[in-house]
Design a protein around this motif. Structure first.
Motif, PDB file in Angstrom:
ATOM      1  N   LEU A 132      38.686  19.587 -28.073  1.00 33.59           N
ATOM      2  CA  LEU A 132      39.574  18.472 -27.725  1.00 33.59           C
ATOM      3  C   LEU A 132      40.907  18.698 -28.413  1.00 33.59           C
ATOM      4  N   ARG A 133      41.995  18.546 -27.653  1.00 35.42           N
ATOM      5  CA  ARG A 133      43.332  18.783 -28.183  1.00 35.42           C
ATOM      6  C   ARG A 133      44.155  17.497 -28.170  1.00 35.42           C
ATOM      7  N   PRO A 134      45.194  17.445 -29.003  1.00 32.28           N
ATOM      8  CA  PRO A 134      46.064  16.265 -29.001  1.00 32.28           C
ATOM      9  C   PRO A 134      46.585  15.972 -27.596  1.00 32.28           C
ATOM     10  N   GLY A 135      46.615  14.701 -27.245  1.00 35.05           N
ATOM     11  CA  GLY A 135      47.069  14.287 -25.918  1.00 35.05           C
ATOM     12  C   GLY A 135      45.965  14.219 -24.884  1.00 35.05           C
ATOM     13  N   GLU A 136      44.788  14.778 -25.204  1.00 38.14           N
ATOM     14  CA  GLU A 136      43.651  14.729 -24.288  1.00 38.14           C
ATOM     15  C   GLU A 136      42.723  13.573 -24.655  1.00 38.14           C
ATOM     16  N   LEU A 137      41.956  13.126 -23.683  1.00 40.79           N
ATOM     17  CA  LEU A 137      40.963  12.071 -23.889  1.00 40.79           C
ATOM     18  C   LEU A 137      39.569  12.656 -23.697  1.00 40.79           C
ATOM     19  N   TYR A 138      38.745  12.554 -24.729  1.00 43.15           N
ATOM     20  CA  TYR A 138      37.326  12.875 -24.584  1.00 43.15           C
ATOM     21  C   TYR A 138      36.630  11.637 -24.031  1.00 43.15           C
ATOM     22  N   ARG A 139      35.748  11.861 -23.036  1.00 44.38           N
ATOM     23  CA  ARG A 139      35.011  10.743 -22.452  1.00 44.38           C
ATOM     24  C   ARG A 139      33.607  11.204 -22.078  1.00 44.38           C
ATOM     25  N   SER A 140      32.635  10.411 -22.446  1.00 43.90           N
ATOM     26  CA  SER A 140      31.247  10.682 -22.111  1.00 43.90           C
ATOM     27  C   SER A 140      30.592   9.373 -21.715  1.00 43.90           C
ATOM     28  N   ARG A 141      29.850   9.390 -20.601  1.00 45.06           N
ATOM     29  CA  ARG A 141      29.217   8.163 -20.113  1.00 45.06           C
ATOM     30  C   ARG A 141      27.711   8.366 -19.909  1.00 45.06           C
ATOM     31  N   ILE A 142      26.954   7.347 -20.271  1.00 43.64           N
ATOM     32  CA  ILE A 142      25.501   7.335 -20.121  1.00 43.64           C
ATOM     33  C   ILE A 142      25.099   5.983 -19.536  1.00 43.64           C
ATOM     34  N   THR A 143      24.181   5.992 -18.593  1.00 41.74           N
ATOM     35  CA  THR A 143      23.565   4.758 -18.106  1.00 41.74           C
ATOM     36  C   THR A 143      22.059   4.855 -18.288  1.00 41.74           C
ATOM     37  N   PHE A 144      21.489   3.861 -18.972  1.00 44.71           N
ATOM     38  CA  PHE A 144      20.044   3.676 -19.034  1.00 44.71           C
ATOM     39  C   PHE A 144      19.692   2.518 -18.104  1.00 44.71           C
ATOM     40  N   ARG A 145      19.076   2.837 -16.968  1.00 49.17           N
ATOM     41  CA  ARG A 145      18.720   1.815 -15.999  1.00 49.17           C
ATOM     42  C   ARG A 145      17.226   1.534 -16.088  1.00 49.17           C
ATOM     43  N   LEU A 146      16.871   0.283 -16.305  1.00 56.13           N
ATOM     44  CA  LEU A 146      15.477  -0.119 -16.454  1.00 56.13           C
ATOM     45  C   LEU A 146      14.989  -0.849 -15.214  1.00 56.13           C
ATOM     46  N   GLY A 147      13.743  -0.626 -14.843  1.00 55.92           N
ATOM     47  CA  GLY A 147      13.181  -1.297 -13.677  1.00 55.92           C
ATOM     48  C   GLY A 147      11.664  -1.298 -13.739  1.00 55.92           C
ATOM     49  N   VAL A 148      11.034  -1.584 -12.612  1.00 52.93           N
ATOM     50  CA  VAL A 148       9.580  -1.550 -12.503  1.00 52.93           C
ATOM     51  C   VAL A 148       9.202  -0.803 -11.233  1.00 52.93           C
ATOM     52  N   LEU A 149       8.014  -0.218 -11.258  1.00 54.21           N
ATOM     53  CA  LEU A 149       7.515   0.517 -10.106  1.00 54.21           C
ATOM     54  C   LEU A 149       7.285  -0.446  -8.933  1.00 54.21           C
ATOM     55  N   GLY A 150       7.591   0.024  -7.734  1.00 53.73           N
ATOM     56  CA  GLY A 150       7.420  -0.809  -6.556  1.00 53.73           C
ATOM     57  C   GLY A 150       5.959  -0.932  -6.139  1.00 53.73           C
TER      58      GLY A 150
END
Length: 333
Positions: free
Chosen positions: A315-333
């Motif tokens: 990562l260098r000056p002027g740059e944006l580090y970005r990381s995304r995670i989604t934990f989606r919870l549900g139930v079996l149909g």
């Protein structure tokens, strides 16, 4: 502890390590229970397992604790088999983050952002690194976004280290059924450092494209599993990162709970809690052992600063580090 609620989900986060400390979701009968490991207290100082913590500055391992940027050599204190693991000693998991006011989202749900500036030279990493970790709880899901900016060239690799057990009652995760749409993984050496090979999963226990039970797979007689005492490997997601994509789906037949993980990172670490040895007492007085929980940690590849063939983590000056995670919870149909 900061509580965040939305329909079908209850979460709690704490400033120490900007960590996800609790995550409650219903089973097929509508009974809610906690599906991540955590402590009864908000005090996670000395937590060796990094339960639910934000990991940084560099998640996973850097061989020898050394790396080079633009001809300059940097050294990070090592803390596991001659490698710097999860940022080295006193990583982000043991640092206090400042919390912004909680925001209520239109249509329901809540969000909070934790912030911290990691000073130049902390644990040997160059540059003042301004980090933000945002947890957003919405209907049936938790979104985690990491961002960072630096004033000097540095390396960054952030992730979340939650341990899951979808039964909601503890005990073994052997019966969890895991689907991973990855055609390659990273083999490791005796120090659990990637060898540099991006290997096909075909014909190995790492081929989870059609699904497999954790207990059945971890007990396969495969040299990589024997070396790590289970899964502690990077699964390489197919194709170049382009927005959010499926990393894994986990089903727990007994409770009916499901976990779907999405990310914009090039891979994730699949870890079956191999270092859990019964010495950690988690919420409700439960002790946890190997195989009692698993981690899915979206991130860049381990030891990328020393592997030109891996995606860059500079990562260098002027740059944006970005990381995304989604934990989606549900139930079996």
């Amino acid at each position: 502890m900061i509580e965040l609620r939305a329909p079908g989900i209850e979460a709690a986060v704490v400033p120490l390590g900007a960590r996800l400390a609790r995550l409650r979701t219903p089973d097929r009968a509508g009974t809610s229970a906690d599906v991540v490991l955590g402590l009864d207290s908000d005090d996670y100082r000395g937590d060796r397992a990094r339960l639910g913590a934000t990991i940084g500055r560099y998640a996973n391992r850097i061989a020898g604790g050394t790396f080079e940027i633009d001809g300059n050599r940097y050294s990070v204190p090592t803390n596991q088999d001659g490698a710097a693991l999860h940022g080295g000693p006193h990583g982000f998991d043991q640092q206090i983050f400042d919390a912004d006011p909680v925001r209520t989202l239109p249509g329901g749900g809540r969000s909070v952002t934790f912030r911290r500036t990691s000073p130049d030279g902390e644990n040997g990493f160059p540059g003042n690194l301004e980090v933000a970790v945002t947890y957003t709880v919405r209907t049936g899901a938790v979104d985690i976004e990491h961002t960072a900016r630096t004033d000097r060239p540095t390396v960054v690799n952030l992730t979340n280290h939650s341990y899951f057990n979808l039964t909601g009652r503890g005990g073994s995760t052997d019966g969890h059924l895991v689907h991973i749409p990855a055609a390659h993984y990273l083999p490791v050496d005796h120090r659990l450092i990637p060898t540099g090979e991006i290997a096909p999963v075909d014909g190995t226990p790492f081929d989870l494209r059609e699904g497999g039970h954790l207990g059945t797979r971890t007990r396969r007689d495969h040299p990589q599993l024997l070396r790590a005492r289970g899964f502690d490997h990077t699964m390489v997601l197919d194709g170049p990162p382009s927005g959010m994509r499926l990393a894994a789906r986990v089903d727990e037949p007994g409770s009916g709970r499901t976990l779907t993980v999405l990310t914009d990172q090039p891979g994730f670490q699949l870890y079956t809690g191999n270092a859990l040895d019964g010495s950690i007492v988690t919420r409700g007085g439960r002790t946890v052992r190997q195989g009692d929980a698993f981690c899915i940690e979206p991130q860049h590849f381990p030891d990328s600063p020393n592997r030109p063939g891996f995606p860059s983590t500079v990562l260098r000056p002027g740059e944006l580090y970005r990381s995304r995670i989604t934990f989606r919870l549900g139930v079996l149909g």
